[in-house]
Design a protein around this motif. Sequence first.
Motif, PDB file in Angstrom:
ATOM      1  N   LYS A  97       1.877   2.413 -14.048  1.00 25.00           N
ATOM      2  CA  LYS A  97       1.688   1.976 -12.832  1.00 25.00           C
ATOM      3  C   LYS A  97       1.428   0.741 -12.590  1.00 25.00           C
ATOM      4  CE  LYS A  97       0.025   3.488  -8.211  1.00 25.00           C
ATOM      5  NZ  LYS A  97      -0.441   2.461  -7.910  1.00 25.00           N
ATOM      6  N   ILE A  98       2.174   0.035 -11.737  1.00 26.28           N
ATOM      7  CA  ILE A  98       1.519  -1.404 -11.597  1.00 26.28           C
ATOM      8  C   ILE A  98       1.063  -1.570 -10.236  1.00 26.28           C
ATOM      9  CG2 ILE A  98       2.873  -3.695 -11.089  1.00 26.28           C
ATOM     10  CD1 ILE A  98       3.097  -2.513 -14.156  1.00 26.28           C
ATOM     11  N   GLY A  99      -0.195  -2.119 -10.408  1.00 22.38           N
ATOM     12  CA  GLY A  99      -0.867  -2.667  -9.309  1.00 22.38           C
ATOM     13  C   GLY A  99      -1.770  -1.265  -8.576  1.00 22.38           C
ATOM     14  N   ASP A 100      -2.339  -1.604  -7.655  1.00 16.87           N
ATOM     15  CA  ASP A 100      -3.143  -0.197  -6.954  1.00 16.87           C
ATOM     16  C   ASP A 100      -2.728  -0.207  -5.686  1.00 16.87           C
ATOM     17  OD1 ASP A 100      -4.515  -2.570  -6.394  1.00 16.87           O
ATOM     18  OD2 ASP A 100      -6.605  -1.880  -6.810  1.00 16.87           O
ATOM     19  N   ARG A 101      -1.947  -0.830  -5.267  1.00 19.04           N
ATOM     20  CA  ARG A 101      -1.390  -0.825  -3.721  1.00 19.04           C
ATOM     21  C   ARG A 101      -1.122   0.541  -3.292  1.00 19.04           C
ATOM     22  NH1 ARG A 101       1.146  -5.510  -1.246  1.00 19.04           N
ATOM     23  NH2 ARG A 101       0.613  -7.190  -2.544  1.00 19.04           N
ATOM     24  N   PHE A 102      -1.106   0.826  -1.927  1.00 20.23           N
ATOM     25  CA  PHE A 102      -0.798   2.012  -1.286  1.00 20.23           C
ATOM     26  C   PHE A 102       0.229   1.876  -0.149  1.00 20.23           C
ATOM     27  CE2 PHE A 102      -2.108   5.653   1.892  1.00 20.23           C
ATOM     28  CZ  PHE A 102      -1.528   6.462   1.128  1.00 20.23           C
ATOM     29  N   LEU A 103       1.003   2.610  -0.033  1.00 22.58           N
ATOM     30  CA  LEU A 103       1.964   2.492   1.130  1.00 22.58           C
ATOM     31  C   LEU A 103       2.444   1.008   1.546  1.00 22.58           C
ATOM     32  CD1 LEU A 103       0.285   4.534   4.069  1.00 22.58           C
ATOM     33  CD2 LEU A 103       2.302   5.437   2.319  1.00 22.58           C
ATOM     34  N   SER A 104       2.945   0.478   0.038  1.00 22.19           N
ATOM     35  CA  SER A 104       3.551  -0.918   0.078  1.00 22.19           C
ATOM     36  C   SER A 104       5.110  -0.812   0.166  1.00 22.19           C
ATOM     37  CB  SER A 104       3.168  -1.565  -1.194  1.00 22.19           C
ATOM     38  OG  SER A 104       1.724  -2.243  -0.948  1.00 22.19           O
ATOM     39  N   PRO A 105       5.878  -1.699   0.804  1.00 26.20           N
ATOM     40  CA  PRO A 105       5.170  -2.819   1.596  1.00 26.20           C
ATOM     41  C   PRO A 105       4.874  -2.453   2.957  1.00 26.20           C
ATOM     42  CG  PRO A 105       7.460  -2.876   1.786  1.00 26.20           C
ATOM     43  CD  PRO A 105       7.160  -1.802   0.696  1.00 26.20           C
ATOM     44  N   GLY A 106       4.162  -3.628   3.819  1.00 25.90           N
ATOM     45  CA  GLY A 106       3.683  -3.061   4.897  1.00 25.90           C
ATOM     46  C   GLY A 106       5.042  -2.630   5.867  1.00 25.90           C
ATOM     47  N   TRP A 107       4.679  -2.042   7.126  1.00 22.26           N
ATOM     48  CA  TRP A 107       5.773  -1.612   7.827  1.00 22.26           C
ATOM     49  C   TRP A 107       6.145  -2.337   9.087  1.00 22.26           C
ATOM     50  CZ3 TRP A 107       1.548   1.269   6.282  1.00 22.26           C
ATOM     51  CH2 TRP A 107       0.468   1.810   7.163  1.00 22.26           C
ATOM     52  N   THR A 108       7.238  -2.457   9.303  1.00 24.60           N
ATOM     53  CA  THR A 108       7.607  -3.906  10.285  1.00 24.60           C
ATOM     54  C   THR A 108       8.879  -3.128  11.192  1.00 24.60           C
ATOM     55  OG1 THR A 108       9.238  -4.711   8.544  1.00 24.60           O
ATOM     56  CG2 THR A 108       7.174  -5.473   8.639  1.00 24.60           C
ATOM     57  N   ASN A 109       9.408  -4.129  11.975  1.00 26.51           N
ATOM     58  CA  ASN A 109      10.442  -3.822  12.647  1.00 26.51           C
ATOM     59  C   ASN A 109      11.800  -4.085  11.845  1.00 26.51           C
ATOM     60  OD1 ASN A 109      13.196  -4.065  14.144  1.00 26.51           O
ATOM     61  ND2 ASN A 109      12.201  -4.808  15.894  1.00 26.51           N
ATOM     62  N   TYR A 110      12.235  -3.009  10.956  1.00 27.37           N
ATOM     63  CA  TYR A 110      13.104  -3.090   9.792  1.00 27.37           C
ATOM     64  C   TYR A 110      14.392  -3.749  10.090  1.00 27.37           C
ATOM     65  CZ  TYR A 110       9.652  -0.121   7.609  1.00 27.37           C
ATOM     66  OH  TYR A 110       8.606   0.443   7.242  1.00 27.37           O
ATOM     67  N   GLU A 111      14.941  -3.879  11.505  1.00 28.06           N
ATOM     68  CA  GLU A 111      15.936  -4.460  11.815  1.00 28.06           C
ATOM     69  C   GLU A 111      15.678  -6.081  11.736  1.00 28.06           C
ATOM     70  OE1 GLU A 111      18.609  -1.825  14.603  1.00 28.06           O
ATOM     71  OE2 GLU A 111      17.015  -2.711  15.736  1.00 28.06           O
ATOM     72  N   LYS A 112      14.599  -6.695  11.712  1.00 29.54           N
ATOM     73  CA  LYS A 112      14.277  -7.983  11.768  1.00 29.54           C
ATOM     74  C   LYS A 112      13.542  -8.649  10.681  1.00 29.54           C
ATOM     75  CE  LYS A 112      14.610  -8.357  16.976  1.00 29.54           C
ATOM     76  NZ  LYS A 112      13.594  -8.819  18.226  1.00 29.54           N
TER      77      LYS A 112
END
Length: 808
Positions: free
Chosen positions: A101-116
């Motif tokens: 496993k690479i890194g220790d991130r959780f729920l990556s990437p962060g959430w955005t307005n995916y249309e923009k």
Amino acid sequence: MRKNILFLLAAILFMSGKKEGPTTKSDNWSNAQWISFEQLPDSMKIVPGVHRAGDHLGEKGLKRAIVPMFRKDFNINDSIESAIINISGLGHYELYINNNKIGDRFLSPGWTNYEKRVLYNTFDITEQIKEGGNAIGVFVGNGFYNVNRERYRKLVIAYGYPKLIFNIQIKLKNGTIKNIVSDDNCKVTPSPIAFSSIYGGEDYDATMEQENWSTYGFDDTKWQKPIVINDSLEKLVIEEDYPLKVMDEFLPVKISKSKTGRTMYDFGQNASGIISLKVKGNRGTQVKIRPDELINEDGNITQFSGGGPFEFNYTLKGEGIEEWQPKFTYYGFRYADVEIIEPEHSAANTEIVELKMLHTRNSSPIVGSFSCSDTLFNQIFELINWSIKSNMASVATDCPHREKLGWLEETYLIGPSIHYNYDIQLLYNKIVNDMIDSQLDNGLVPDIAPEYVPFKDGFRDSPEWGSASVIIPWQLYKWYGDIEVLKRAYPMMIKYVDYLHGKSKDNILSHGLGDWFDLGPNRPGEAQLTPKAVTATSIYYYDLMLISKVAKLLNKDADIEKYGNLAKEIRMAFQKKFYDPETGSCSTGSQTSYAISLYTGILPENDYNKVFNNLIDSIKQNDYALTAGDIGYHFLVRVLSENGRSDIIYKMNNRSDKPGYGLQIKKGATSLTESWNALPNVSNLHMMLGHLMEWFYSGLGGIYQADNSIAYKNIVIAPKPVGDIKWSKCSYESPQGTISSEWELIGSTFSLTIEVPKTSLAKIIIPNSFKNSKIEIINLTNQKPIQVDLVEGAFTIKAGKYKIVAQS
């Protein structure tokens, strides 16, 4: 603070030999393509999302999205100098290289307005790539990219099914560059994650595991080719914010049976997070875990306040001790109901070896600390801090269970408290981007950002919420000296106040939610004690005053005059409608009416003291009980503290007999609740009323900026001993360095130990009761006394560590 950004920029640039300047999209992605296990037809997409269950949507949103895992083998036939990967998976991904496993991130990437805007991450994987055969493996989950109509959901949304893009850029020692990309040469199959929802939980079937699936040479002949999704790469933007991570863990403090025979785990702390399970038993046995923040009188969970059903479900493969933790969901909880469901005709020999709660949050560094001699205030600090931590995600959420949405009023109101504890420059810059992306063509900045669902009425358009679009950029400039965010946000700010102007009638705004959850005679909700027009118009005026300041900084001369004149008109209209100059009374005389109008400066300057005294009198007449809500309490604490009445703040909050922090703790709360009186039917993990945190630092500890200061270059240390408090310790890692204030009161002696950063100038203000005392100042570096110009108990001092002793 920006080490992570510097690494990412260096990683992106290393192949081309460029020393500065941005790379192009093709530099980052080569021929990489978005790939998926399945494709959602345009006719089945749900964008924007739909509030609540979505039962009227017909077939839309019914299908459970496959949570896929992707893999690709590749060979490197020469010595490797360096390697990076650019990667994004929507909603979220988990990356493996050669079974690691690479890194220790959780729920990556962060959430955005995916249309923009779509965020991606960059990792240095030089150590993981080897000469010869290699493999990449990736899980991709739903997140806010797809929320189907199953279990609990605040909203239903479907941008598409989970999809992946990556580009591994390998620089060989012979100077050549090799790109390994996501394309139709990858392989994909359903993962053991049978169900995943950001709102409903996660199911994992270990019988579906495929051992060594992310190692080179794995037999993937039964896997299929992915579908190539034709989507633009132009929306891909590198993620600069600190990632979510597992930041703490809790073993159960109690395991018991409820009155109805349910097995209950109590982890002792209400917090955002997931579970970590160790279990052994029969193949096919299901462990069903239902988390909750409260239990009822029977000792059972109901998930009423947090939303349900939400479940963590694990199906055993029956091979020794098995370990599992969810990848793509989280909840706010303290308790867990654990049920073991054995396969039919199997012996009941499944054993929970260990169950832990893993606290997940945005990993923004801790920059502050506070403690004092008062036990209740220390408990309140932790109460608020846990709610802050649990609502710091990719956005600043209102709660980590029921909604998980970026309600904007909290961001700027609780922001001053948060910034004393955590470095939020990156998180709040991300929030600014979310607001820019969410702004409507007419200028409205909706109450939530990203706006996954358009709510109705005040829940979409409330000036006290949308004004975050003006106030947060200004706060970032004041706290961190970030003028770039002002330049980036200025068009949004102008467009928003123009929108408010169009909504006003005779320069008064009267729409929105008002002082949300104030303490009136009815069930908490929209404002009861203060007219909505008071808070809406006051914050509108404050927006314009900030716009004028920003316009001056950015040399927008025409805007200085335009918005300055408009502010004057609004001020006059407000005073005409809500202010009585003879008595100094404002509107209904509520705590919020007085506090917000005083703080924003919308009342006559010459009447300030008269109005402030009316506020004090009203608090005393109400037996020092809190009535201000989500909006007003921030301004109440500010106005009382800045006008030398920390004694009033102490009396209002150092108690447990009235609705407030103390009563919440008395009722057993371990995190700040949504309502002052800790109602069990609303969230018990909310941060919106946590404004006392700011006073712990700026009031008791006395650390704050001078009015004209930027990024804490000019600071004030003015501790305010009140009540029975005998000592206080607090520190803040400012952009200039450590600021600390430690004071102690013993008999008639007040001692204060301070630290001033190298690049700051500090004004020290001795408490009023010691202003006329004999004062000695010791430079702690050389232990020598120093002389200062002392004027009414105040003096200015440069960088260093000092001890000040005053004897009355």
